[in-house]
Structures are given as structure tokens and as C-alpha cells.
Design a protein around this motif. Sequence first.
Motif, PDB file in Angstrom:
ATOM      1  N   GLU A  96     110.878 125.672  42.363  1.00 36.07           N
ATOM      2  CA  GLU A  96     111.195 125.043  43.655  1.00 36.07           C
ATOM      3  C   GLU A  96     112.343 125.804  44.320  1.00 36.07           C
ATOM      4  N   TRP A  97     112.357 125.743  45.670  1.00 36.62           N
ATOM      5  CA  TRP A  97     113.364 126.469  46.430  1.00 36.62           C
ATOM      6  C   TRP A  97     114.616 125.629  46.640  1.00 36.62           C
ATOM      7  N   ILE A  98     115.763 126.261  46.520  1.00 37.47           N
ATOM      8  CA  ILE A  98     117.056 125.654  46.866  1.00 37.47           C
ATOM      9  C   ILE A  98     117.660 126.497  47.981  1.00 37.47           C
ATOM     10  N   SER A  99     118.109 125.865  49.052  1.00 38.89           N
ATOM     11  CA  SER A  99     118.731 126.579  50.164  1.00 38.89           C
ATOM     12  C   SER A  99     120.215 126.760  49.906  1.00 38.89           C
ATOM     13  N   SER A 100     120.635 128.012  49.763  1.00 44.53           N
ATOM     14  CA  SER A 100     122.063 128.268  49.531  1.00 44.53           C
ATOM     15  C   SER A 100     122.885 127.854  50.752  1.00 44.53           C
ATOM     16  N   GLN A 101     122.335 128.029  51.958  1.00 49.19           N
ATOM     17  CA  GLN A 101     123.082 127.665  53.173  1.00 49.19           C
ATOM     18  C   GLN A 101     123.288 126.155  53.271  1.00 49.19           C
ATOM     19  N   ASP A 102     122.271 125.383  52.892  1.00 45.94           N
ATOM     20  CA  ASP A 102     122.437 123.931  52.927  1.00 45.94           C
ATOM     21  C   ASP A 102     123.506 123.482  51.933  1.00 45.94           C
ATOM     22  N   LEU A 103     123.481 124.072  50.749  1.00 47.77           N
ATOM     23  CA  LEU A 103     124.492 123.718  49.751  1.00 47.77           C
ATOM     24  C   LEU A 103     125.891 124.075  50.242  1.00 47.77           C
ATOM     25  N   GLU A 104     126.026 125.226  50.868  1.00 52.61           N
ATOM     26  CA  GLU A 104     127.333 125.638  51.404  1.00 52.61           C
ATOM     27  C   GLU A 104     127.823 124.650  52.454  1.00 52.61           C
ATOM     28  N   GLY A 105     126.907 124.229  53.339  1.00 51.11           N
ATOM     29  CA  GLY A 105     127.288 123.282  54.383  1.00 51.11           C
ATOM     30  C   GLY A 105     127.751 121.949  53.815  1.00 51.11           C
ATOM     31  N   GLU A 106     127.067 121.481  52.758  1.00 53.06           N
ATOM     32  CA  GLU A 106     127.461 120.202  52.157  1.00 53.06           C
ATOM     33  C   GLU A 106     128.785 120.322  51.410  1.00 53.06           C
ATOM     34  N   LEU A 107     129.015 121.451  50.755  1.00 51.53           N
ATOM     35  CA  LEU A 107     130.282 121.647  50.052  1.00 51.53           C
ATOM     36  C   LEU A 107     131.460 121.669  51.028  1.00 51.53           C
ATOM     37  N   THR A 135     126.800 133.059  60.918  1.00 53.21           N
ATOM     38  CA  THR A 135     126.487 132.409  59.654  1.00 53.21           C
ATOM     39  C   THR A 135     126.365 130.921  59.953  1.00 53.21           C
ATOM     40  N   ALA A 136     125.928 130.143  58.967  1.00 52.22           N
ATOM     41  CA  ALA A 136     125.716 128.718  59.202  1.00 52.22           C
ATOM     42  C   ALA A 136     127.011 128.034  59.633  1.00 52.22           C
ATOM     43  N   VAL A 137     126.918 127.140  60.595  1.00 51.43           N
ATOM     44  CA  VAL A 137     128.085 126.439  61.126  1.00 51.43           C
ATOM     45  C   VAL A 137     128.209 125.080  60.440  1.00 51.43           C
ATOM     46  N   PRO A 138     129.320 124.817  59.735  1.00 51.82           N
ATOM     47  CA  PRO A 138     129.482 123.519  59.062  1.00 51.82           C
ATOM     48  C   PRO A 138     129.498 122.368  60.067  1.00 51.82           C
ATOM     49  N   GLU A 139     128.801 121.289  59.733  1.00 51.68           N
ATOM     50  CA  GLU A 139     128.750 120.137  60.633  1.00 51.68           C
ATOM     51  C   GLU A 139     130.136 119.541  60.850  1.00 51.68           C
ATOM     52  N   THR A 140     130.983 119.617  59.806  1.00 50.61           N
ATOM     53  CA  THR A 140     132.342 119.084  59.949  1.00 50.61           C
ATOM     54  C   THR A 140     133.115 119.840  61.019  1.00 50.61           C
ATOM     55  N   LEU A 141     132.865 121.134  61.150  1.00 50.39           N
ATOM     56  CA  LEU A 141     133.546 121.939  62.167  1.00 50.39           C
ATOM     57  C   LEU A 141     133.129 121.488  63.562  1.00 50.39           C
ATOM     58  N   VAL A 142     131.843 121.230  63.734  1.00 51.10           N
ATOM     59  CA  VAL A 142     131.335 120.741  65.020  1.00 51.10           C
ATOM     60  C   VAL A 142     132.018 119.432  65.399  1.00 51.10           C
ATOM     61  N   ARG A 143     132.108 118.519  64.435  1.00 47.47           N
ATOM     62  CA  ARG A 143     132.702 117.202  64.706  1.00 47.47           C
ATOM     63  C   ARG A 143     134.187 117.311  65.029  1.00 47.47           C
ATOM     64  N   GLU A 144     134.894 118.197  64.311  1.00 51.70           N
ATOM     65  CA  GLU A 144     136.331 118.333  64.527  1.00 51.70           C
ATOM     66  C   GLU A 144     136.645 118.792  65.955  1.00 51.70           C
ATOM     67  N   TYR A 145     135.944 119.803  66.441  1.00 48.99           N
ATOM     68  CA  TYR A 145     136.231 120.308  67.786  1.00 48.99           C
ATOM     69  C   TYR A 145     135.800 119.312  68.864  1.00 48.99           C
ATOM     70  N   ASP A 146     134.797 118.535  68.560  1.00 44.21           N
ATOM     71  CA  ASP A 146     134.371 117.505  69.503  1.00 44.21           C
ATOM     72  C   ASP A 146     135.396 116.395  69.577  1.00 44.21           C
ATOM     73  N   SER A 147     135.817 115.877  68.428  1.00 45.28           N
ATOM     74  CA  SER A 147     136.718 114.731  68.402  1.00 45.28           C
ATOM     75  C   SER A 147     138.143 115.085  68.825  1.00 45.28           C
ATOM     76  N   ARG A 148     138.603 116.290  68.489  1.00 34.84           N
ATOM     77  CA  ARG A 148     139.995 116.646  68.769  1.00 34.84           C
ATOM     78  C   ARG A 148     140.200 117.247  70.152  1.00 34.84           C
ATOM     79  N   PHE A 149     139.211 117.979  70.642  1.00 37.55           N
ATOM     80  CA  PHE A 149     139.406 118.678  71.917  1.00 37.55           C
ATOM     81  C   PHE A 149     138.334 118.377  72.959  1.00 37.55           C
ATOM     82  N   GLY A 150     137.302 117.650  72.555  1.00 39.86           N
ATOM     83  CA  GLY A 150     136.207 117.386  73.484  1.00 39.86           C
ATOM     84  C   GLY A 150     135.379 118.617  73.766  1.00 39.86           C
ATOM     85  N   ALA A 151     135.395 119.594  72.847  1.00 40.18           N
ATOM     86  CA  ALA A 151     134.660 120.844  73.035  1.00 40.18           C
ATOM     87  C   ALA A 151     133.304 120.749  72.355  1.00 40.18           C
ATOM     88  N   GLU A 152     132.263 121.175  73.052  1.00 40.41           N
ATOM     89  CA  GLU A 152     130.927 121.219  72.476  1.00 40.41           C
ATOM     90  C   GLU A 152     130.765 122.539  71.736  1.00 40.41           C
TER      91      GLU A 152
END
Length: 555
Positions: free
Chosen positions: A461-472, A324-341
Motif C-alpha cells: 500500500e502507498w503512504i504519502s510522505s507529503q501528507d505525513l509531513e503536513g500532519e507532523l 513544496t507542500a504548504v502546511p495547513e497550520t501555516l495557512v491558518r496562522e497568516y489568516d488569523s493573525r494578519f488576515g492574509a490569504e
Amino acid sequence: MAVETFEPAQARPVPQAGLMMDFPLTVHHVLRRMQTIHGASKVVTLVDPETGAVTEREFRDVVARAGRLAHALERLGVRPGDRVASLAWNNAQHLEVYLAVMCMGAVLHTMNLRLHGDQLAYTVEHAGDGVVIVESSLGGQLAEVLPQLPGVRHVVVIAEPGEECPELPDALDLEALLAQESSHFPWPEIDERSAAALCYTSGTTGDPKGVMYSHRSIVLHALAMAGADVYGITSRDRVLALVPLFHAMGWGLPFVCGLVGSDIVMPGRHLKPAPLARLIEAQRTTWSAGVPTLWLDLLHHLDSLPQGETPDLSSLQTILCGGTAVPETLVREYDSRFGAEMIEGWGMTEIFPGATVERADPDDSAVETGARRRSAGRISPLYELRLVGDEGTVLPHDGVAVGNVEVRGPSVASGYYRAPAATAAAVHDGWLRTGDVGTIDGSGHLRITDRAKDVIKSGGEWISSQDLEGELIAHPAVREAAVIGVADPRWGERPLAFVVLAAPVTETELKEFLSSRVARWWVPEHFRIVEQIARTTTGKYDKKILRSLVDDDQG
């Protein structure tokens, strides 16, 4: 009246054949590398989550036990082409079942232990399984549906020494069977296009559909994923396989690790964040894969621990996240806390995971990096993707045009097992309809904007449910979010957000937060604060259930 005549067509010369060996692309090649070149690599299985106790087996021992199992299965009447089912967690024994069944020429059906009992029984009957190999902790689950399975001739139980499975009193014990057999099995020659494994989709709509993987498709997928720009696993890695082995061939990890010789660390049935954190620290795992939920839960667990008691996860270098879509905040957390890509991948049961994979490029600018993180990844080797509009027009790869994503390649299903109607609906013109909607840019980066059935059309017009989920989820008070479209008399549809909170927050605050990040007309009028959000057997939000909740309320 003149009679029109035609000159006979010139016969085309037969092209010169290449002078290369016709080497079969079968799982045997993986088995042989595990036995010889990478014989000392290890499979580590967690057996006690409290003490952290593990079992270790070298690859050569895993192959030897697979040979014993092949002998035992043959003695039970299993022949090439027969289906053998497994109902088990991620452990060394399940890996041995993989190798034994496929390399003896039979077909392994990995049963999805998270399916409802009726669906589980349906898949066994539909597959025509004659033997089921089940882990003792799942014996009760099998026992409930076994009366519905007259075609199952034998049940074999995976159990630890002294462990019993009272729910299946007539079952055979795996270790007792292996003790009677030789490890030297005469592995037969197999056509690379013959069936090796059978996985069923999760069946959120209708009956689960069977995807029959060939030996060739498995090997080509493993070779493609082993590339540095894809999974990038090497013999120096210790791979924590959190993806269930019953889910799309465990994302291909058993075969990739077998080819390159990386150690494999298996969690067994212990997928809670506390034992996983201790396992990562103790085994110094460097690479892992799993759905976002697992990694979110792990972070929440670490945050709940007293200061100074946090396990050391610094060994983690790469995490493949998908499903499923990966939240950008999750990516940043693992990078900043553990240096994991944290890399994102996209795929499905029908095409294997990893059809696209997104890895960081050190040459990218900050803007490009942000755009890449919102991508599902770049098209992997041996896959081709295209976008098709609602009228059937093939759309450009310009990063702007939005269309239905279709895919083809040697690791893409050409149809569903014993399901002609489903095949006709999914495959056309040599391409597989994925059911996803998205864009592709000129460099081959795919951005999934939604599932075709989940896009929200509001005011034309189209609204992306995945984009909204990621921003929330980017809001610090939000732990999980799922968005669906609901009927609206004025706009046709409007988004409704289901939210699990990590801290108190008001609807007004959520709307103000979203207004600064998305178009104002995207912002939902209504939110539902819930304790948990229903998920499918593969970890995705189950929007079918969410829609039914809304329908019940309106009814």
C-alpha cells in the motif's frame, strides 16, 4: 486477377483565415507597457537591512536603463541568439538585465547562485554564455569558477557607488558602461517563438537540465497568471518579490507586474526575517510569493519579539506559497493573525509556477474549504493535466485515482536544451512527465500526494510522505518535518521522519498525535530529531541527502 483501384482523395479546402492582426507575443509588449501606460509604477529595492533604506525607480526609468544596457551589450559583441548570464539577487538592476537581454533578441541565462560551483560552471559552459553580469557581493563565487569558463569573454559587475569587487579585477563596471550609452535603443522585431531565457533545474540527480523559454511562453504565462482566480495581481498592489529571479523566471512576477502595473518591492540579498518584516511594514506590501520556509521563519521571528515590538504586517492580503507542500497550520496562522490569504500553487521550472493555483472560495463549505487547502490548486488557464497509471493507462479525474501527473500547454517545455536523452525520457505523446504523483477531481483540482521517487510502498500500500509531513508540522512542537521510505524486511518499506523541534516532545507523543490524524499503519516507528533538514537550491527538502544519511548509518 482484378486490380484494386482507389479514387483520388478530395482536396480539402483551405480554411478561411481569421481577419486578425498577427501581433507578436514578445517581452517587448511588457517593456512598452512599463514605459508608457505604467511608467509611474515603481521598483523599490532594499539596500540597507538595518536602516531600511531603499532605492526607488519608476518603470519608465527602468526601461530607459535597459536601453542603455542593450547598447552596451551590443558594443560588447552580443548579438540576437547569444546567451548572456546573470548572477544576481532580486533588485532593480537585475530586472533591467531581464528586459535588456530578452528585448534585444539575446537569451538570458539566470544562474542559480545556490548551485555547487561545479554545477554552476557546467550550466555556463553548457549554455554557451559569452557575457556574465554579476552582482559585486557574488563576485567571489564567480571568480572561483571563472578559470573553468573559457567561453566567457566579458564580466560586468553590478555595484553600488564606491563599491568594489576585488575578486574580479578585470571586470567592467555596469554603471560606467551605462553612462556612455543612449537610453533610446532600436529594439528589433523578434519572432515570438524565439528563445528569450534559459533556466536550469536544480540538478539533484545528474547534471542540471536547461529549460529554454520562448517569448510566446513567457507572455502567455503572464497573461494567464494575471487572472483574478490565479495570481490576481492588480495595478493597486505592491508586490514583494521574494522568489529569486533566477528561479523559473521569478515565478513570472516581473512580467505579470510589468503588464498590470503593480509596484515591485525587491529585497536584494536581505532575506532574513527581521529585515523582511520591517520591509513589509514600511512599504505596505499587499501581495507576495515565496516558499513555505520563508513564511515559517517570519512567524518564528515575530513570536520571538517582545510584546509591543511586532511589526505591522496587516497590509498583506495575498501570499502565494509553493515549491513544496504548504502546511495547513501555516495557512491558518497568516489568516488569523494578519488576515492574509495564503494561496498554494504548483509548478516546476519546465512549466513555470502557477500551473495550478488554489484560492479561497467564499461559497465553499468548511468541509470543502479544508479539502481545497489540501489541494495544490485548480488547473490554470492554458494548462491541461492528466493522470497516467504505471501501465500507461490514462486515469479518470475523480479525486480518487492516483497516477503520474503529466501536463501540456503553450508554457510547457517540449524538451531540454541540448539534452536529447533527458528529453526522450520526459516527453511523450505530446505530454511532459512531471515526476509528481497525485489525484485530480472533477473540478480540476490537483492534489499532489508525492514525488514519484518519494512515495513509500509499505505492505503493498502507498503512504504519502507529503501528507505525513503536513500532519507532523501541525504538532505545535514541530517546526519542520521530512519523511522518507527506508527498507524493511517485513513490509518492504516503512516511513522514517526527520524532525526539527520548536519545543521538547517525545517520540511517543508524536506517534499518538499522528495516530489521531492518519491511518495507524502510516505512523513511523522511528523519528530522527535533527537541528536542520537539508534543502535543495529551490527550498525543497533534499531527500537524496536524507537517504544518504540512512545508507551511511546502515553501511
